[in-house]
Scaffold this active site. Structure first.
Site, PDB file in Angstrom:
ATOM      1  N   LYS A  11       0.833  -1.203   0.000  1.00 40.58           N
ATOM      2  CA  LYS A  11       0.000   0.000   0.000  1.00 40.58           C
ATOM      3  C   LYS A  11       0.876   1.265   0.000  1.00 40.58           C
ATOM      4  CE  LYS A  11      -3.901  -2.356   2.223  1.00 40.58           C
ATOM      5  NZ  LYS A  11      -4.932  -2.278   3.291  1.00 40.58           N
ATOM      6  N   TYR A  51     -12.423  -2.264  -3.083  1.00 36.98           N
ATOM      7  CA  TYR A  51     -12.941  -2.230  -1.709  1.00 36.98           C
ATOM      8  C   TYR A  51     -14.469  -2.124  -1.670  1.00 36.98           C
ATOM      9  CZ  TYR A  51      -8.187  -2.122   0.007  1.00 36.98           C
ATOM     10  OH  TYR A  51      -6.880  -2.473   0.301  1.00 36.98           O
ATOM     11  N   ASN A 114      -2.188  -0.084   6.746  1.00 41.20           N
ATOM     12  CA  ASN A 114      -1.598  -1.325   7.267  1.00 41.20           C
ATOM     13  C   ASN A 114      -0.708  -2.035   6.253  1.00 41.20           C
ATOM     14  OD1 ASN A 114      -3.637  -2.185   5.630  1.00 41.20           O
ATOM     15  ND2 ASN A 114      -4.788  -3.304   7.190  1.00 41.20           N
ATOM     16  N   HIS A 117      -1.830  -5.601   1.235  1.00 42.70           N
ATOM     17  CA  HIS A 117      -3.077  -6.303   0.926  1.00 42.70           C
ATOM     18  C   HIS A 117      -2.718  -7.695   0.425  1.00 42.70           C
ATOM     19  CE1 HIS A 117      -6.908  -7.436  -0.853  1.00 42.70           C
ATOM     20  NE2 HIS A 117      -6.212  -7.822  -1.892  1.00 42.70           N
ATOM     21  N   GLU A 128      -8.926 -10.703  -8.366  1.00 42.23           N
ATOM     22  CA  GLU A 128      -8.044  -9.548  -8.140  1.00 42.23           C
ATOM     23  C   GLU A 128      -6.872  -9.531  -9.127  1.00 42.23           C
ATOM     24  OE1 GLU A 128      -7.211  -9.674  -3.907  1.00 42.23           O
ATOM     25  OE2 GLU A 128      -9.301  -9.207  -3.444  1.00 42.23           O
TER      26      GLU A 128
END
Ligand code: IDP
Length: 134
Positions: A11, A51, A114, A117, A128
């Site tokens: 991220k 998301y 965080n 992913h 994905e």
């Protein structure tokens, strides 16, 4: 053990805070193979699609802002039980609840940023990988 593919993304906080190398080192040390890897910036529509399962949450807009706020590194990983293996390496969504030694415990402080992913099922990994690599 089934050889699987999974989708992984570092991220924007991992890139911005120069944690990419250390996280990739852990991925490689685990035995997972990096089949594809590319740095890119997400469009809002791609982040919203990714998301979509959180669209009703009050923090949805902030996730999309965060994920489109800087470059990410997208990857396809493969290996035996790759999906579960990456999730175990990552640790829990909330870094404060992640087991010691996991990537989120060691490199992140907040649920909203965080660092990594990873797909949560073989089915979602396939979706994905198509979503991000076409
Ligand atoms: P996962 O990334 O561990 O699979 P998901 O529930 O799919 O977890 O949530 C996707 C991402 O949305 C999380 O990694 C986290 O960055 C963010 N997120 C989830 N829950 C919260 C929350 O309660 N507050 C802020 N951000 C959240």
């Amino acid at each position: 053990m089934a050889v699987e593919k999974t989708f992984c993304m570092l991220k924007p906080d991992a890139v911005r805070d120069r944690k990419m190398g250390r996280i990739i080192d852990r991925i490689e040390a685990s035995g997972l193979v990096i089949e594809r890897m590319e740095m890119c910036e997400l469009t809002r529509s791609l982040a919203e699609e990714h998301y979509a399962h959180l669209a009703a949450e009050p923090f949805f807009g902030r996730i999309v802002d965060f994920m489109t706020g800087g470059p990410v590194v997208k990857m396809v990983l493969s290996g035996p039980n790759a999906v579960a293996k990456l999730r175990a390496l990552m640790g829990a969504t909330d870094p404060l609840k992640a087991a010691p030694g996991t990537i989120r415990a060691d490199f992140a402080l907040e649920t909203s940023s965080n660092v990594i992913h990873g797909s949560d099922s073989v089915e979602n990994a396939e979706i994905e990988i198509k979503r991000f690599f076409g």
